[in-house]
Design an enzyme around this catalytic site. Structure first.
Site, mmCIF file in Angstrom:
data_model
loop_
_atom_site.group_PDB
_atom_site.id
_atom_site.type_symbol
_atom_site.label_atom_id
_atom_site.label_comp_id
_atom_site.label_asym_id
_atom_site.label_seq_id
_atom_site.Cartn_x
_atom_site.Cartn_y
_atom_site.Cartn_z
ATOM 1 N N ASP A 46 -17.800 9.828 19.800
ATOM 2 C CA ASP A 46 -18.370 9.945 20.907
ATOM 3 C C ASP A 46 -17.297 9.939 22.081
ATOM 4 O O ASP A 46 -17.422 10.645 23.107
ATOM 5 C CB ASP A 46 -19.170 8.736 21.531
ATOM 6 C CG ASP A 46 -20.576 8.938 20.490
ATOM 7 O OD1 ASP A 46 -20.649 9.904 19.606
ATOM 8 O OD2 ASP A 46 -21.348 7.902 20.606
ATOM 9 N N HIS A 57 -11.615 9.730 6.639
ATOM 10 C CA HIS A 57 -11.150 8.206 6.841
ATOM 11 C C HIS A 57 -10.895 7.829 7.875
ATOM 12 O O HIS A 57 -11.214 6.858 8.641
ATOM 13 C CB HIS A 57 -10.281 7.726 5.686
ATOM 14 C CG HIS A 57 -10.050 6.221 5.545
ATOM 15 N ND1 HIS A 57 -11.116 5.453 5.467
ATOM 16 C CD2 HIS A 57 -8.850 5.608 5.679
ATOM 17 C CE1 HIS A 57 -10.732 4.133 5.266
ATOM 18 N NE2 HIS A 57 -9.060 4.260 5.537
ATOM 19 N N GLU A 93 1.099 -1.467 -0.029
ATOM 20 C CA GLU A 93 -0.083 0.154 0.189
ATOM 21 C C GLU A 93 0.916 1.106 -0.242
ATOM 22 O O GLU A 93 2.053 1.196 0.224
ATOM 23 C CB GLU A 93 -1.008 0.040 1.401
ATOM 24 C CG GLU A 93 -2.146 -1.060 1.167
ATOM 25 C CD GLU A 93 -2.946 -1.359 2.262
ATOM 26 O OE1 GLU A 93 -2.894 -0.485 3.293
ATOM 27 O OE2 GLU A 93 -3.902 -1.650 2.189
ATOM 28 N N HIS A 142 -9.383 9.701 2.915
ATOM 29 C CA HIS A 142 -8.822 8.333 1.914
ATOM 30 C C HIS A 142 -9.106 8.995 0.634
ATOM 31 O O HIS A 142 -10.105 9.565 0.235
ATOM 32 C CB HIS A 142 -9.509 7.133 2.117
ATOM 33 C CG HIS A 142 -9.200 6.128 1.602
ATOM 34 N ND1 HIS A 142 -9.065 5.652 0.174
ATOM 35 C CD2 HIS A 142 -8.504 4.997 2.089
ATOM 36 C CE1 HIS A 142 -8.515 4.562 0.017
ATOM 37 N NE2 HIS A 142 -8.196 3.773 1.106
ATOM 38 N N ARG A 189 -1.196 9.165 1.407
ATOM 39 C CA ARG A 189 -2.565 9.323 1.056
ATOM 40 C C ARG A 189 -2.773 11.040 1.234
ATOM 41 O O ARG A 189 -3.556 11.327 0.188
ATOM 42 C CB ARG A 189 -3.443 9.069 2.311
ATOM 43 C CG ARG A 189 -3.556 7.311 2.115
ATOM 44 C CD ARG A 189 -4.544 6.714 3.083
ATOM 45 N NE ARG A 189 -4.865 5.450 2.934
ATOM 46 C CZ ARG A 189 -5.276 4.396 3.792
ATOM 47 N NH1 ARG A 189 -5.725 4.898 4.951
ATOM 48 N NH2 ARG A 189 -5.227 3.374 3.468
ATOM 49 N N ARG A 214 -1.027 8.902 8.816
ATOM 50 C CA ARG A 214 -1.127 7.435 9.454
ATOM 51 C C ARG A 214 -0.522 6.721 8.151
ATOM 52 O O ARG A 214 -1.007 7.113 7.130
ATOM 53 C CB ARG A 214 -2.311 7.038 9.818
ATOM 54 C CG ARG A 214 -2.546 5.525 9.953
ATOM 55 C CD ARG A 214 -3.799 5.014 10.121
ATOM 56 N NE ARG A 214 -4.805 5.327 9.022
ATOM 57 C CZ ARG A 214 -5.429 4.058 8.173
ATOM 58 N NH1 ARG A 214 -5.304 2.865 8.938
ATOM 59 N NH2 ARG A 214 -6.153 4.303 7.325
HETATM 60 C C1 LIG Z 1 -13.865 1.497 5.045
HETATM 61 C C2 LIG Z 1 -12.795 1.264 5.993
HETATM 62 C C3 LIG Z 1 -11.416 0.602 5.565
HETATM 63 C C4 LIG Z 1 -10.554 0.667 6.502
HETATM 64 N N1 LIG Z 1 -9.289 -0.087 6.366
HETATM 65 C C5 LIG Z 1 -8.329 -0.433 6.765
HETATM 66 C C6 LIG Z 1 -7.286 -1.297 6.660
HETATM 67 O O1 LIG Z 1 -7.163 -1.820 5.705
HETATM 68 N N2 LIG Z 1 -6.283 -1.230 7.486
HETATM 69 C C7 LIG Z 1 -6.133 -0.512 8.841
HETATM 70 O O2 LIG Z 1 -5.382 -0.786 9.511
HETATM 71 N N3 LIG Z 1 -7.105 0.130 8.987
HETATM 72 C C8 LIG Z 1 -8.219 0.368 8.223
HETATM 73 N N4 LIG Z 1 -9.484 1.125 8.546
HETATM 74 C C9 LIG Z 1 -9.122 1.961 9.860
HETATM 75 C C10 LIG Z 1 -9.573 0.886 10.988
HETATM 76 O O3 LIG Z 1 -10.498 0.010 10.521
HETATM 77 C C11 LIG Z 1 -9.995 1.554 12.180
HETATM 78 O O4 LIG Z 1 -9.307 2.291 12.427
HETATM 79 C C12 LIG Z 1 -10.236 0.591 13.162
HETATM 80 O O5 LIG Z 1 -10.960 -0.672 12.925
HETATM 81 C C13 LIG Z 1 -10.563 1.033 14.569
HETATM 82 O O6 LIG Z 1 -10.914 0.192 15.620
HETATM 83 P P1 LIG Z 1 -11.581 0.656 16.942
HETATM 84 O O7 LIG Z 1 -11.803 -0.793 17.594
HETATM 85 O O8 LIG Z 1 -10.677 1.494 17.371
HETATM 86 O O9 LIG Z 1 -12.916 1.193 16.526
HETATM 87 P P2 LIG Z 1 -14.191 0.641 15.642
HETATM 88 O O10 LIG Z 1 -13.909 -0.585 15.121
HETATM 89 O O11 LIG Z 1 -14.650 1.529 15.096
HETATM 90 O O12 LIG Z 1 -15.236 0.226 16.914
HETATM 91 C C14 LIG Z 1 -15.803 1.304 17.731
HETATM 92 C C15 LIG Z 1 -17.063 0.812 18.496
HETATM 93 O O13 LIG Z 1 -17.330 1.730 19.527
HETATM 94 C C16 LIG Z 1 -18.587 1.776 19.624
HETATM 95 N N5 LIG Z 1 -19.170 3.233 20.131
HETATM 96 C C17 LIG Z 1 -18.917 4.383 19.674
HETATM 97 N N6 LIG Z 1 -19.161 5.357 20.491
HETATM 98 C C18 LIG Z 1 -20.128 4.779 21.514
HETATM 99 C C19 LIG Z 1 -20.860 4.917 22.532
HETATM 100 N N7 LIG Z 1 -21.057 6.293 22.637
HETATM 101 N N8 LIG Z 1 -21.433 3.978 23.494
HETATM 102 C C20 LIG Z 1 -21.260 2.510 23.020
HETATM 103 N N9 LIG Z 1 -20.529 2.506 21.972
HETATM 104 C C21 LIG Z 1 -19.896 3.368 21.215
HETATM 105 C C22 LIG Z 1 -18.927 1.515 18.093
HETATM 106 O O14 LIG Z 1 -20.449 1.333 18.057
HETATM 107 C C23 LIG Z 1 -18.252 0.429 17.916
HETATM 108 O O15 LIG Z 1 -18.510 -0.756 18.266
HETATM 109 C C24 LIG Z 1 -10.256 1.403 7.708
HETATM 110 C C25 LIG Z 1 -11.566 1.859 7.976
HETATM 111 C C26 LIG Z 1 -12.535 2.109 7.223
HETATM 112 C C27 LIG Z 1 -13.985 2.766 7.783
#
Ligand SMILES: Cc1cc2nc3c(=O)[nH]c(=O)nc-3n(C[C@H](O)[C@H](O)[C@H](O)COP(=O)(O)OP(=O)(O)OC[C@H]3O[C@@H](n4cnc5c(N)ncnc54)[C@H](O)[C@@H]3O)c2cc1C
Length: 559
Positions: A223, A351, A115, A244, A290, A386
């Site tokens: 949040d 993104h 990438e 992105h 990016r 990033r």
């Molecule tokens: C389309 C897309 C493609 C991506 N591709 C990549 C990739 O290939 N490689 C990579 O490294 N990164 C990628 N990313 C970034 C990566 O996916 C995210 O940074 C990562 O998944 C974040 O993980 P997390 O556990 O921090 O949050 P998330 O996976 O977003 O989970 C957040 C959680 O918190 C919960 N939540 C939020 N607010 C509250 C609240 N007030 N009360 C209760 N629950 C709440 C949500 O419901 C959810 O369950 C991508 C992102 C997107 C959107």
């Protein structure tokens, strides 16, 4: 209802689930998540996870690529930690059963993608649905664990903070705020519950919904950032929002990303006339960072007046494309775009939030007993930009470190009493249905904020636009404060308040940084200023600041 657990994990993405699985070895864990458990950014990640897994690669190269992307603001100790412990975390995922594509060459056991910004092939992937494969395995493992309880449709409104006076004998040494739990709205029954815990982990993901166009799912309303700010924790680097470069541009495609791996496999950006343009912007052409690619597309669109550019990979073997990108192939085909023949219309979209709640190497925030993991945290890994596919890796590494740090302290915490819980609401603990006639105030302001941020605080910024945005957002927040309390408590209103606060904080950080670096590009300060700005932008609630807390947190004195 009042719940009590050892650990309260907020969010069911890779950060929250990874932490929960490890913490469950020494305590009870509640995972609260505001929609269905799989509705996370993690579930939509396509490209994969970056890690050094091949003999052609080295820790030093991955470290250098991460530092180059971060444009001077990465914390080198954090980068080294994440890169060097990454392969151990990957092996844990493999042991749990994540089906990463395996390699065909002898130099690596896995099929490693490439990438933008990476000098080697190092992206582990499960076809182009890596996040879904990870999320499924983590969820099913968590569900099988009796120490973990998952609460879906539970939205955390604010943290429960205990104000403590630390004394030696009768002498008061200092005052301290400690996080002891959270107030949580059950969005189905509309009841407000109190969760107390020895330690709280914010794993709430990103804030892409602050912008009109985003690759993020609807849950990404920032949040965790707003909740932490109101509770008094420090936040950093919110001006660094990654756009992105290539989201699918189609009236019926909501938030669909065309993975960077498409460019990694030879995809080229072209304009409507078929001219490849990235050589005009960077020696790495289509594999430039990016921010460079997103700005190049923004410039091309402004220059030509076109409403999108195109990503063309039709020169690759159709069988390879269908096998390598089954999800993208199917999605595009369902909209009449055959990627084996047609260029794909794309636009940039918000993104990834590089800034967040400031943490140390174990994920501990500046507030006692509050940790932040995953996208809502600012660990120092990403700096001003990033490197692609470093975020899933960061979430796993910090979840592991946090679990290790908590395991060492949990016995001590258990000896401390949990506080008397101030009741969040009146005796019933229940909130009413919103008046539907007033919901328009929420939807209208939601829309205004997202447009404002896109137009004034987007890929290219100016002092004037930032100043205007600051005024607009102050006005909107005042309107919310003055008129919305009349509307009964509702999940959308909680999210709107958070969205407005996070927008204001992004603007505040962007105004402070009088230079252009990484993802922050300001036409009035187009150069880097290493003398004054080789540092993080830190924001915290001012004493006495009128925070828009959805929950007035009553302070409890203990000695
Ligand atoms: C389309 C897309 C493609 C991506 N591709 C990549 C990739 O290939 N490689 C990579 O490294 N990164 C990628 N990313 C970034 C990566 O996916 C995210 O940074 C990562 O998944 C974040 O993980 P997390 O556990 O921090 O949050 P998330 O996976 O977003 O989970 C957040 C959680 O918190 C919960 N939540 C939020 N607010 C509250 C609240 N007030 N009360 C209760 N629950 C709440 C949500 O419901 C959810 O369950 C991508 C992102 C997107 C959107």
């Amino acid at each position: 209802m009042d719940y009590q657990f050892d650990y309260l994990v907020i969010g069911s993405g890779i950060a929250g689930l990874t932490f929960a699985l490890k913490a469950a070895q020494n305590g009870s864990v509640a995972i609260v998540t505001k929609k269905s458990k799989v509705e996370t950014s993690t579930n939509y990640a396509q490209g994969g996870i970056a890690s050094v897994m091949s003999v052609d690669d080295s820790f030093q190269l991955h470290i250098q690529d991460t530092l180059n992307a971060g444009d001077g603001l990465c914390h080198p100790d954090v980068v080294e930690l994440v890169v060097k412990t990454g392969p151990d975390r990957i092996r844990e995922l493999v042991d749990l059963g994540v089906p990463f594509n395996t390699g065909t060459s002898g130099s690596a056991p896995f099929d490693l993608g490439r990438e933008g910004g990476h000098s080697r092939n190092r992206i582990l992937h499960a076809q182009d649905m890596t996040g879904q494969a990870v999320e499924r395995v983590l969820i099913s493992t968590a569900e099988a664990n009796p120490a973990i309880q998952i609460f879906e449709d539970h939205l955390v409104m604010d943290l429960l903070i205990q104000h403590q006076s630390i004394k030696a004998g009768s002498v008061s040494l200092y005052q301290q705020d400690i996080c002891r739990g959270a107030y949580v709205l059950d969005t189905i029954t509309r009841e407000v519950h109190t969760f107390t815990a020895h330690v709280v982990l914010l794993c709430t993901g990103g804030a892409g919904k602050v912008y009109l166009y985003t690759s993020n799912p609807d849950v990404a309303t920032g949040d965790g950032l707003a909740i932490a700010y109101r509770a008094g924790a420090k936040l950093a680097n919110l001006e660094f929002v990654q756009f992105h470069p290539t989201c699918l541009y189609h009236p019926h495609a909501k938030n669909f990303l065309i993975s960077e791996a498409v460019r990694g496999e030879g995809g080229r950006l072209i304009d409507r006339r078929g001219r490849a343009f990235m050589q005009d912007y960077h020696p790495l052409k289509d594999l430039a960072y990016r921010d460079v690619v997103a700005r190049a597309i923004d410039t091309e669109m402004k220059k030509t007046g076109d409403d999108c550019v195109f990503l063309d990979i039709s020169h690759r073997d159709p069988e390879f494309l269908v096998g390598r990108f089954p999800n993208i192939y199917q999605k595009c085909l369902s909209l009449g775009i055959d990627i084996t023949k047609d260029p794909i219309p794309v636009v940039p979209a918000a993104h990834y939030m590089c800034g967040g709640i400031l943490t140390d190497l174990s994920g501990q925030s500046s507030l006692e007993n509050l940790f932040a993991l995953g996208e809502c945290a600012c660990t120092g890994l990403h700096g001003a930009n990033r490197l692609a596919s470093n975020s899933l890796l960061e979430a796993m590494v910090f979840a592991h470190n946090a679990a290790t740090a908590c395991a060492e302290r949990i016995e001590g915490w258990r000896r401390r009493d949990l506080p008397e819980i101030p009741k969040r609401l009146s005796s019933s603990g229940r909130v009413d249905d919103p008046q539907s006639s007033e919901m328009v105030l929420i939807t209208h302001n939601w829309d205004i904020i997202r447009r404002l941020m896109w137009n004034y605080v987007g890929i290219v910024r100016t002092d004037k636009r930032l100043a205007l945005a600051k005024n607009h957002i102050a006005q909107i927040r005042m309107e919310i404060r003055e008129h919305m309390p009349n509307i009964p408590l509702h999940g959308d209103l909680v999210e709107l308040q958070n969205l407005a606060l996070v927008a204001e904080l992004i603007i505040r950080c962007a105004i402070q940084r009088k230079e252009s670096r990484g993802l922050h590009f300001n036409l009035d300060h187009p150069h880097k200023d290493d003398v004054n700005w080789l540092k993080d932008t830190i924001v915290a609630r001012n004493p006495g600041e009128d925070a828009v807390s959805t929950v007035p947190i009553k302070q409890v004195d203990t000695v």
